[in-house]
Write a protein that holds these residues in place. Structure first.
Motif, mmCIF file in Angstrom:
data_model
loop_
_atom_site.group_PDB
_atom_site.id
_atom_site.type_symbol
_atom_site.label_atom_id
_atom_site.label_comp_id
_atom_site.label_asym_id
_atom_site.label_seq_id
_atom_site.Cartn_x
_atom_site.Cartn_y
_atom_site.Cartn_z
ATOM 1 N N MET A 196 0.919 -1.145 0.036
ATOM 2 C CA MET A 196 0.088 -0.019 -0.137
ATOM 3 C C MET A 196 0.736 1.269 -0.044
ATOM 4 N N HIS A 197 0.557 2.170 -1.004
ATOM 5 C CA HIS A 197 1.118 3.410 -0.964
ATOM 6 C C HIS A 197 0.150 4.660 -0.643
ATOM 7 N N VAL A 198 0.574 5.383 0.311
ATOM 8 C CA VAL A 198 -0.298 6.343 0.483
ATOM 9 C C VAL A 198 0.251 7.922 0.312
ATOM 10 N N PRO A 199 0.216 8.378 -0.892
ATOM 11 C CA PRO A 199 1.210 9.698 -1.102
ATOM 12 C C PRO A 199 1.060 10.830 -0.088
ATOM 13 N N ARG A 200 -0.155 11.077 0.509
ATOM 14 C CA ARG A 200 -0.282 12.138 1.442
ATOM 15 C C ARG A 200 0.555 11.818 2.558
ATOM 16 N N TRP A 201 0.790 10.544 3.105
ATOM 17 C CA TRP A 201 1.543 10.255 4.157
ATOM 18 C C TRP A 201 3.105 10.170 3.573
ATOM 19 N N ARG A 202 3.332 10.042 2.392
ATOM 20 C CA ARG A 202 4.603 9.637 1.907
ATOM 21 C C ARG A 202 5.279 8.461 2.616
ATOM 22 N N ALA A 203 4.337 7.321 2.443
ATOM 23 C CA ALA A 203 4.659 6.076 3.205
ATOM 24 C C ALA A 203 4.252 4.982 2.395
ATOM 25 N N ARG A 204 4.736 3.848 2.430
ATOM 26 C CA ARG A 204 4.676 2.721 2.073
ATOM 27 C C ARG A 204 4.441 1.351 3.024
ATOM 28 N N TYR A 205 3.535 0.769 3.084
ATOM 29 C CA TYR A 205 3.261 -0.309 3.859
ATOM 30 C C TYR A 205 3.117 -1.567 3.108
ATOM 31 N N THR A 206 3.717 -2.855 3.705
ATOM 32 C CA THR A 206 3.433 -4.124 3.072
ATOM 33 C C THR A 206 2.242 -4.675 3.819
ATOM 34 N N ILE A 207 1.012 -5.162 3.222
ATOM 35 C CA ILE A 207 0.080 -5.534 3.666
ATOM 36 C C ILE A 207 0.067 -7.184 3.875
ATOM 37 N N VAL A 208 -0.154 -7.701 5.085
ATOM 38 C CA VAL A 208 -0.017 -9.136 5.134
ATOM 39 C C VAL A 208 -1.392 -9.844 5.374
ATOM 40 N N GLN A 209 -1.613 -10.877 5.302
ATOM 41 C CA GLN A 209 -2.680 -11.872 5.198
ATOM 42 C C GLN A 209 -3.280 -11.786 6.734
#
Length: 543
Positions: free
Chosen positions: A398-411
């Motif tokens: 998941m990339h959230v441009p407003r947060w300038r963040a990237r997160y890996t989504i797990v199951q």
């Protein structure tokens, strides 16, 4: 003459004693030392049937964890010939002798059968013959079952123990750790029935050796991180080595890693206990109980001889105790507030490395992956072949441009899953597919993924990346609901039982921050899909 005739005699006696001592020393050095006895294994009874429990006696073994298992083919192929899934582990004391009960289960190959014992490091092994009357005899066995499909080998890329901060561990009690093994199956065949044996040494405390742990199956050419909870027995103070071995392969894989635990909260708690004890004794020592007696205080002599003085009152002691209690609570609260974010950040770094490596060369499009046609309104996924991975494994990014963040989504959305980062609700739609792609995340300490979920407004982009496609969702609205409102993650949010006609995304987090009283729910709709085959990236990433 002084000492004339006797001096020579004494000199001769001293020389004789010296020669005798030298002779004894030479004889001791020349005398053959007995060779160190090999570890011995004895099984009682010598003949048994499957599902029967036999007693395995170990003699002359080094202190530590030893695993015993029933093996066919006389264990010529090592652990690959053994029923490692039902192996038994025991801690050998300093005396070098112990007894281990072993329940007999079918080995992967036929007899002649033996009971095989091996240390956690794999450096010492021993066998004892055992007749298993209901296991067929194989006159010639070239290798374990499935050997014709290829070698059973696995690469241990990394092994480490990650800290899990708990209050008992910070006070010197049992400390929780997570053992993470990064395994890669280089063989062209799946690996099943692998077993992990751990030797915690003094970290095991009085609990002894932990039982063997099954390792999840590894598909051909798969790389996976296996997580095993480990408990360091109390009192957990100092640095601890942990040794492990993976059986069920052509040759066992061994490793050693380290962890440490320091009860830094104990110096804060001890003064609180001392203050409480002193306060209780002072209050009990007063003639009238807990109430202050001015006449008694005024009449009490000063030990220094300087006249009369008032002993500290109960109110003053209570105030000191409350201040110390407040400091201790502040320290505990700070630890609970700041430390979980560090754990999530470390897990996210590891997941990002794994995903980048796995996606570096995705190869040709998989069945069902087709790029959108020009001018087509895309409302379905490009990843028709995408499936839900096992719990805790990465699903998407998941990339959230407003947060300038990237997160890996797990199951998964269990406690262990959300400790790693955002988690996908099992059973909800997959990224880009028609339905409700639902994701949960923690909100609280610095570093948690959804801390700023309330900063996202209508129109903001949320980009979800999979191995073969990009999906751009646009925020529409949010609601704040109670935790029992599970309808927000229904196929159509807030309308359970209604079939979906478009692709949506729902993000949930606790509300307000640091509290689980309510839930902050953010709804988005799929606005754009792009295939990675086009070698492009969505412009929304640069907003």
């Amino acid at each position: 003459m002084t000492g004339g005739p006797d001096t020579g005699a004494r000199r001769h006696r001293r020389a004789g004693r010296g020669l005798a001592g030298l002779a004894v020393l030479v004889a001791a050095l020349a005398w053959p030392t007995p060779a160190r006895a090999d570890p011995a294994v004895t099984v009682t009874p010598a003949a048994a049937r499957l599902d029967q429990t036999v007693t395995v006696e170990l003699t002359g073994w080094p202190p530590g964890v030893v695993t015993v298992a029933l093996c066919g083919n006389e264990a010529r192929q090592g652990s690959a010939d053994c029923a490692v899934a039902t192996a038994a582990a025991a801690t050998v004391p300093d005396a070098g002798t112990t007894r281990v009960p072993l329940r007999l289960t079918p080995p992967p190959v036929g007899c002649p059968c033996v009971v095989r014992a091996v240390t956690a490091t794999g450096d010492r092994t021993g066998t004892a013959a055992l007749t298993v009357v209901d296991v067929p005899d194989s006159a010639t066995v070239s290798g374990p079952a499935g050997q014709a499909d290829g070698p059973r080998t696995v690469e241990l890329v990394a092994a480490r123990l990650d800290e899990r901060w708990t209050l008992p561990g910070l006070l010197g009690g049992p400390a929780e750790r997570t053992l993470r093994l990064d395994l890669r199956n280089h063989s062209g065949t799946p690996l099943r029935d692998l077993v992990l044996t751990l030797d915690l040494g003094r970290a095991a405390g009085t609990g002894g050796a932990p039982p063997p742990v099954p390792v999840p199956d590894l598909a051909a050419d798969e790389r996976r991180v296996v997580e095993v909870p480990v408990t360091i027995g109390a009192p957990a103070v100092g640095r601890y080595p942990v040794t492990g071995r993976i059986d069920g392969l052509d040759a066992p894989v061994t490793f050693t890693t380290h962890t440490s635990n320091w009860p830094w909260l104990l110096p804060v708690v001890l003064p609180l206990v001392v203050c409480g004890v002193v306060l209780a004794r002072r209050l009990r020592a007063r003639p009238g109980g807990a109430e202050s007696d001015p006449a008694y205080d005024a009449a009490r002599p000063d030990p220094a001889g300087g006249g009369r003085h008032r002993r500290p009152g109960g109110l003053r002691l209570a105030g000191v105790g409350l201040i110390a209690l407040g400091v201790g609570c502040a320290v505990v609260l700070a630890g609970q507030t700041l430390l979980p974010g560090r754990e999530t950040a470390a897990a996210q770094r590891e997941l990002a490395e794994r995903v980048d490596e796995r996606w570096a060369d995705p190869g040709p499009p998989r069945p069902g992956e087709t790029p959108p046609r020009p001018g087509e309104t895309v409302r379905t996924s490009l990843d028709e072949a995408l499936v839900e991975p096992p719990a805790g494994e990465p699903l998407a990014v998941m990339h959230v441009p407003r947060w300038r963040a990237r997160y890996t989504i797990v199951q998964g959305v269990g406690t262990a899953d959300l400790r790693k980062g955002p988690g996908h609700y099992p059973g909800s739609a997959l990224p880009g597919r028609v339905g409700n792609f639902s994701v949960a995340g923690h909100r609280g300490p610095a570093g948690e993924p959804f801390n700023d979920i309330d900063r996202l407004t209508a129109g903001d982009a949320i980009v979800v990346e999979t191995v073969g496609a990009w999906y751009v969702y646009r925020v529409e609205r949010h609601v704040i609901v109670t935790p029992d409102r599970v309808d927000v993650v229904a196929e159509v949010p807030e309308r359970p039982g209604v079939a979906a006609t478009e692709a949506m995304m729902t993000m949930t987090a606790c509300h307000p921050r640091y509290s689980s009283k309510l839930r902050y729910v953010l709804f988005s709709t799929l606005a754009e899909s792009m295939s990675k085959a086009d070698s492009g990236r969505p412009a929304a990433l640069d907003e």
